[in-house]
Design an enzyme around this catalytic site. Structure first.
Site, PDB file in Angstrom:
ATOM      1  N   ASP A 103      43.652  38.701  38.761  1.00 36.72           N
ATOM      2  CA  ASP A 103      44.761  39.472  38.341  1.00 36.72           C
ATOM      3  C   ASP A 103      46.061  38.845  38.369  1.00 36.72           C
ATOM      4  O   ASP A 103      46.380  37.841  39.146  1.00 36.72           O
ATOM      5  CB  ASP A 103      44.969  40.576  39.112  1.00 36.72           C
ATOM      6  CG  ASP A 103      43.865  41.830  39.079  1.00 36.72           C
ATOM      7  OD1 ASP A 103      42.902  41.564  38.442  1.00 36.72           O
ATOM      8  OD2 ASP A 103      44.059  43.052  39.779  1.00 36.72           O
ATOM      9  N   HIS A 248      43.858  36.693  42.871  1.00 33.54           N
ATOM     10  CA  HIS A 248      44.991  36.539  41.940  1.00 33.54           C
ATOM     11  C   HIS A 248      45.032  35.082  41.642  1.00 33.54           C
ATOM     12  O   HIS A 248      44.988  34.452  42.248  1.00 33.54           O
ATOM     13  CB  HIS A 248      46.304  36.991  42.644  1.00 33.54           C
ATOM     14  CG  HIS A 248      46.139  38.628  43.059  1.00 33.54           C
ATOM     15  ND1 HIS A 248      45.366  39.118  44.408  1.00 33.54           N
ATOM     16  CD2 HIS A 248      46.589  39.748  42.487  1.00 33.54           C
ATOM     17  CE1 HIS A 248      45.440  40.281  44.164  1.00 33.54           C
ATOM     18  NE2 HIS A 248      46.264  40.736  43.384  1.00 33.54           N
TER      19      HIS A 248
END
Length: 280
Positions: A103, A248
């Site tokens: 992400d 991430h």
């Protein structure tokens, strides 16, 4: 950026519904479960020593997925039922499959290192990008897509969606879909709410844009920067058939995330897991 389960304090920033016939013959494609933002799924069995010969990533012909809302350009249209009320959090139980998701990017400091490792092991992943990051790094966004990874929508600026009115949710998701469509030639089919904070409007507006919601079952906790070894252990402890792993590639110092992927990915493959992504 902070985790998708935390309250905002930063700004930097499967075609599922399997055809009904396939869903009948293969069973439910995803297990949908209610989750509260910030609540973590119970870890699955650890990925221990080699359990089976690691096969190649699952091919489209073997595992074809169709979103309920079908293809849609980056514009809004009336969302007809069915519209999801919970995000997909798990892949169907078709063997030892896992989904890796990243992400907040793309980020030129960390995304290339993640792409390099995925390329080395011939593995594809899902990248839920923020619009403002995608707009500033279009070539990197193209590299992600050219490598065969799935690009999803993670809003424009990573806000806490339940606090926004419908117009702003439309703007956050719509602008991001538009950037992705203009850069890659196709609008995204998947989206993820920042912090894992979903509400009714989020599902409806995502469906209006032709997207399906994707959550996760394993939070690597890489956003806390706990150390590479801790991230590796978290992923391996949570690995289980059908798991969706959250990591991430932007939003902070993600050097630990890059280093951890280099360590846990070969161990997952050695344990017999196939890393797969939804195909159009």
């Amino acid at each position: 950026m902070k985790a998708d389960q935390m309250l905002p304090g930063r700004r930097s920033v499967l075609r599922i519904a399997a055809c009904l016939g396939a869903a009948v013959t293969m069973g439910t494609l995803f297990t949908e479960r209610d989750r509260s933002p910030g609540r973590e799924a119970s870890p699955g069995p650890a990925a221990g020593p080699r359990a089976a010969a690691a096969g190649p990533p699952m091919h489209e012909s073997a595992y074809r997925l169709r979103p309920m809302t079908a293809d849609a350009p980056p514009r809004f249209h009336r969302a007809l039922p069915p519209v999801r009320t919970r995000p997909f959090e798990r892949f169907p139980q078709l063997g030892r499959t896992l989904v890796l998701t990243f992400d907040d990017g793309p980020d030129p400091h960390y995304t290339p290192g993640i792409l390099s490792t995925l390329r080395q092991y011939h593995v594809n992943a899902m990248f839920f990008v923020c619009g403002e990051m995608a707009a500033a790094n279009r070539e990197l966004l193209r590299e992600i897509a050219d490598d065969g990874h799935v690009v999803g929508n993670h809003t424009w600026s990573h806000p806490l969606i339940p606090k926004l009115p419908a117009s702003k949710i439309r703007g956050e998701l719509g602008r991001t879909s538009e950037v992705i469509a203009r850069t890659l030639g196709a609008a995204p089919l998947w989206f993820r709410a920042p912090y894992g904070a979903w509400n009714k409007l989020t599902f409806e507006i995502g469906a209006e844009l032709g997207m399906e919601p994707v959550g996760w079952t394993v939070d690597s906790l890489d956003w806390t920067e706990p150390g590479t070894t801790t991230i590796v252990r978290k992923v391996l402890d949570g690995a289980a058939p059908g798991a969706v792993i959250l990591s991430h590639d932007a939003g902070g110092n993600r050097s630990q995330s890059v280093a951890a992927l280099r360590r846990y990915l070969p161990r997952l493959l050695d344990a017999g897991y196939r890393i797969t992504v939804p195909h159009r």
